[in-house]
Scaffold this motif. Structure first.
Motif, PDB file in Angstrom:
ATOM      1  N   ILE A   1      19.651   8.801   2.937  1.00  0.00           N
ATOM      2  CA  ILE A   1      20.539   9.738   3.603  1.00  0.00           C
ATOM      3  C   ILE A   1      19.799  11.020   3.988  1.00  0.00           C
ATOM      4  O   ILE A   1      20.094  11.635   5.031  1.00  0.00           O
ATOM      5  CB  ILE A   1      21.760  10.053   2.716  1.00  0.00           C
ATOM      6  CG1 ILE A   1      22.762  10.926   3.473  1.00  0.00           C
ATOM      7  CG2 ILE A   1      21.315  10.695   1.415  1.00  0.00           C
ATOM      8  CD1 ILE A   1      23.350  10.283   4.701  1.00  0.00           C
ATOM      9  N   ASN A   2      18.826  11.448   3.179  1.00  0.00           N
ATOM     10  CA  ASN A   2      18.074  12.660   3.515  1.00  0.00           C
ATOM     11  C   ASN A   2      17.252  12.476   4.782  1.00  0.00           C
ATOM     12  O   ASN A   2      17.192  13.367   5.643  1.00  0.00           O
ATOM     13  CB  ASN A   2      17.167  13.056   2.350  1.00  0.00           C
ATOM     14  CG  ASN A   2      17.951  13.494   1.123  1.00  0.00           C
ATOM     15  OD1 ASN A   2      19.081  13.983   1.244  1.00  0.00           O
ATOM     16  ND2 ASN A   2      17.363  13.326  -0.049  1.00  0.00           N
ATOM     17  N   GLU A   3      16.609  11.310   4.912  1.00  0.00           N
ATOM     18  CA  GLU A   3      15.837  11.027   6.120  1.00  0.00           C
ATOM     19  C   GLU A   3      16.758  10.869   7.323  1.00  0.00           C
ATOM     20  O   GLU A   3      16.422  11.284   8.443  1.00  0.00           O
ATOM     21  CB  GLU A   3      15.007   9.763   5.919  1.00  0.00           C
ATOM     22  CG  GLU A   3      14.162   9.356   7.118  1.00  0.00           C
ATOM     23  CD  GLU A   3      13.097  10.384   7.464  1.00  0.00           C
ATOM     24  OE1 GLU A   3      12.648  10.404   8.625  1.00  0.00           O
ATOM     25  OE2 GLU A   3      12.713  11.163   6.568  1.00  0.00           O
ATOM     26  N   TYR A   4      17.915  10.281   7.099  1.00  0.00           N
ATOM     27  CA  TYR A   4      18.892  10.127   8.188  1.00  0.00           C
ATOM     28  C   TYR A   4      19.325  11.490   8.718  1.00  0.00           C
ATOM     29  O   TYR A   4      19.376  11.709   9.936  1.00  0.00           O
ATOM     30  CB  TYR A   4      20.095   9.340   7.675  1.00  0.00           C
ATOM     31  CG  TYR A   4      21.157   9.062   8.728  1.00  0.00           C
ATOM     32  CD1 TYR A   4      21.108   7.906   9.488  1.00  0.00           C
ATOM     33  CD2 TYR A   4      22.197   9.966   8.947  1.00  0.00           C
ATOM     34  CE1 TYR A   4      22.080   7.646  10.450  1.00  0.00           C
ATOM     35  CE2 TYR A   4      23.158   9.725   9.903  1.00  0.00           C
ATOM     36  CZ  TYR A   4      23.099   8.562  10.645  1.00  0.00           C
ATOM     37  OH  TYR A   4      24.058   8.312  11.608  1.00  0.00           O
ATOM     38  N   MET A   5      19.652  12.417   7.830  1.00  0.00           N
ATOM     39  CA  MET A   5      20.079  13.746   8.255  1.00  0.00           C
ATOM     40  C   MET A   5      18.930  14.523   8.889  1.00  0.00           C
ATOM     41  O   MET A   5      19.143  15.313   9.819  1.00  0.00           O
ATOM     42  CB  MET A   5      20.634  14.515   7.055  1.00  0.00           C
ATOM     43  CG  MET A   5      21.910  13.925   6.482  1.00  0.00           C
ATOM     44  SD  MET A   5      23.226  13.739   7.717  1.00  0.00           S
ATOM     45  CE  MET A   5      23.446  15.435   8.250  1.00  0.00           C
ATOM     46  N   ARG A   6      17.711  14.304   8.418  1.00  0.00           N
ATOM     47  CA  ARG A   6      16.567  14.986   9.024  1.00  0.00           C
ATOM     48  C   ARG A   6      16.372  14.551  10.467  1.00  0.00           C
ATOM     49  O   ARG A   6      16.139  15.374  11.354  1.00  0.00           O
ATOM     50  CB  ARG A   6      15.293  14.706   8.210  1.00  0.00           C
ATOM     51  CG  ARG A   6      14.074  15.496   8.682  1.00  0.00           C
ATOM     52  CD  ARG A   6      12.807  14.985   8.043  1.00  0.00           C
ATOM     53  NE  ARG A   6      12.450  13.676   8.572  1.00  0.00           N
ATOM     54  CZ  ARG A   6      11.775  13.497   9.716  1.00  0.00           C
ATOM     55  NH1 ARG A   6      11.412  14.526  10.454  1.00  0.00           N
ATOM     56  NH2 ARG A   6      11.471  12.270  10.115  1.00  0.00           N
ATOM     57  N   ARG A   7      16.497  13.251  10.717  1.00  0.00           N
ATOM     58  CA  ARG A   7      16.330  12.750  12.071  1.00  0.00           C
ATOM     59  C   ARG A   7      17.510  13.182  12.952  1.00  0.00           C
ATOM     60  O   ARG A   7      17.333  13.441  14.142  1.00  0.00           O
ATOM     61  CB  ARG A   7      16.207  11.219  12.050  1.00  0.00           C
ATOM     62  CG  ARG A   7      14.946  10.728  11.366  1.00  0.00           C
ATOM     63  CD  ARG A   7      14.853   9.204  11.417  1.00  0.00           C
ATOM     64  NE  ARG A   7      14.734   8.722  12.781  1.00  0.00           N
ATOM     65  CZ  ARG A   7      13.606   8.650  13.462  1.00  0.00           C
ATOM     66  NH1 ARG A   7      12.468   9.045  12.906  1.00  0.00           N
ATOM     67  NH2 ARG A   7      13.584   8.177  14.697  1.00  0.00           N
ATOM     68  N   TYR A   8      18.691  13.261  12.375  1.00  0.00           N
ATOM     69  CA  TYR A   8      19.841  13.720  13.143  1.00  0.00           C
ATOM     70  C   TYR A   8      19.669  15.181  13.571  1.00  0.00           C
ATOM     71  O   TYR A   8      19.956  15.537  14.720  1.00  0.00           O
ATOM     72  CB  TYR A   8      21.119  13.559  12.324  1.00  0.00           C
ATOM     73  CG  TYR A   8      22.363  14.054  13.030  1.00  0.00           C
ATOM     74  CD1 TYR A   8      22.965  13.289  14.020  1.00  0.00           C
ATOM     75  CD2 TYR A   8      22.925  15.288  12.705  1.00  0.00           C
ATOM     76  CE1 TYR A   8      24.107  13.744  14.675  1.00  0.00           C
ATOM     77  CE2 TYR A   8      24.060  15.744  13.352  1.00  0.00           C
ATOM     78  CZ  TYR A   8      24.641  14.971  14.333  1.00  0.00           C
ATOM     79  OH  TYR A   8      25.755  15.422  14.988  1.00  0.00           O
ATOM     80  N   LYS A   9      19.199  16.028  12.658  1.00  0.00           N
ATOM     81  CA  LYS A   9      18.947  17.423  13.005  1.00  0.00           C
ATOM     82  C   LYS A   9      17.814  17.540  14.016  1.00  0.00           C
ATOM     83  O   LYS A   9      17.822  18.451  14.850  1.00  0.00           O
ATOM     84  CB  LYS A   9      18.611  18.215  11.729  1.00  0.00           C
ATOM     85  CG  LYS A   9      19.772  18.345  10.764  1.00  0.00           C
ATOM     86  CD  LYS A   9      19.368  19.124   9.524  1.00  0.00           C
ATOM     87  CE  LYS A   9      20.538  19.251   8.557  1.00  0.00           C
ATOM     88  NZ  LYS A   9      20.155  19.997   7.330  1.00  0.00           N
ATOM     89  N   MET A  10      16.849  16.640  13.952  1.00  0.00           N
ATOM     90  CA  MET A  10      15.750  16.649  14.909  1.00  0.00           C
ATOM     91  C   MET A  10      16.258  16.333  16.315  1.00  0.00           C
ATOM     92  O   MET A  10      15.812  16.921  17.305  1.00  0.00           O
ATOM     93  CB  MET A  10      14.689  15.625  14.480  1.00  0.00           C
ATOM     94  CG  MET A  10      13.464  15.574  15.372  1.00  0.00           C
ATOM     95  SD  MET A  10      12.219  14.423  14.724  1.00  0.00           S
ATOM     96  CE  MET A  10      13.140  12.873  14.773  1.00  0.00           C
ATOM     97  N   ILE A  11      17.219  15.405  16.428  1.00  0.00           N
ATOM     98  CA  ILE A  11      17.803  15.075  17.726  1.00  0.00           C
ATOM     99  C   ILE A  11      18.609  16.249  18.275  1.00  0.00           C
ATOM    100  O   ILE A  11      18.565  16.545  19.470  1.00  0.00           O
ATOM    101  CB  ILE A  11      18.684  13.821  17.608  1.00  0.00           C
ATOM    102  CG1 ILE A  11      17.830  12.601  17.264  1.00  0.00           C
ATOM    103  CG2 ILE A  11      19.475  13.574  18.887  1.00  0.00           C
ATOM    104  CD1 ILE A  11      18.634  11.359  16.970  1.00  0.00           C
TER     105      ILE A  11
END
Length: 251
Positions: free
Chosen positions: A217-227
């Motif tokens: 979930i941490n990596e998922y949120m990091r990529r979402y914020k990157m988008i």
């Protein structure tokens, strides 16, 4: 640049009374929203259809699955440079109504110099490619040139998807031959109209959970914020302006 993104509103004449409240937009008429991504040759490769007309283009983009695989880390790995700055996500051309995300590039509303004017001119020109797609669909099939007369969303979906599939078949049949530069011309069959070979691309090296086959979930949120990064959108637009102006100066 992956393609141009655009939303189209299709009037629904025979919308059932119990659904009219959810499908009525600003025009107070039932509307079904179609979001498409098309290339310069009007090839449609992404469609999200059937969204109630009460939602605007921004909420439709938020509900669509266009960035799902990118957020989940299941897209091909991209690494490229623009104006000596590294980027690792593709981007789409969009209108200024959309949010300033790292995966969207809009035109400059008030260009202040010749470089920004040149970029805005090119961005708006390529953005017209997807805007004329629906005009081509309406010209070819009269059933979608008029308000929809279907009684259910399933029928409207079948009609729209059929027209889009037939449109892509026509585009593929009429376009020029694809030639794979890495292939040997002596080994290719001259009678084949499509010479592109399928290639397997490596995805990003992310830590996947073996049990769920998904990232944490941490990596998922990091990529979402990157988008959703507004700063990356700003840098990308500035680098594209500088790159295009430098290319124009060299000609």
């Amino acid at each position: 640049m992956i393609g141009s993104l655009y939303c189209i509103h299709w009037d629904w004449k025979n919308c059932l009374t119990r659904w009219q409240g959810g499908f009525s937009g600003r025009s107070r008429k039932p509307i079904v929203v179609l979001k498409t991504v098309a290339l310069y040759d009007t090839w449609i490769w992404h469609v999200f259809f059937g969204v109630p007309g009460s939602q605007n283009d921004i909420t439709v983009l938020g509900r669509s699955p266009i960035f799902n695989r990118l957020t989940e880390g299941k897209t091909p790995q991209l690494d490229y440079y623009i104006n000596n700055r590294q980027y690792n996500m593709g981007y789409y051309l969009a209108d200024n109504i959309y949010t300033k995300w790292a995966t969207l590039v809009q035109a400059i509303p008030n260009p202040r110099n010749d470089a920004e004017k040149l970029f805005t001119l090119h961005q708006e020109a390529y953005q017209k490619d997807v805007e004329r797609v629906f005009g081509i669909l309406q010209a070819r099939w009269n059933i979608i040139s008029e308000p929809a007369r279907g009684w259910s969303r399933e029928n409207l979906d079948s009609i729209m998807m059929s027209c889009i599939i037939l449109h892509n078949m026509i585009v593929e049949d009429e376009q020029d031959e694809y030639i794979d530069e890495e292939s040997d011309d002596d080994q290719e069959d001259p009678n084949r109209s499509r010479r592109v070979r399928a290639k397997i691309y490596d995805g990003p090296n992310l830590p996947f959970n073996l049990r769920t086959s998904s990232i944490c979930i941490n990596e998922y949120m990091r990529r979402y914020k990157m988008i959703c990064s507004c700063a990356t959108n700003k840098y990308l637009q500035q680098d594209l302006v500088a790159h295009l102006w430098a290319k124009r100066s060299m000609e």
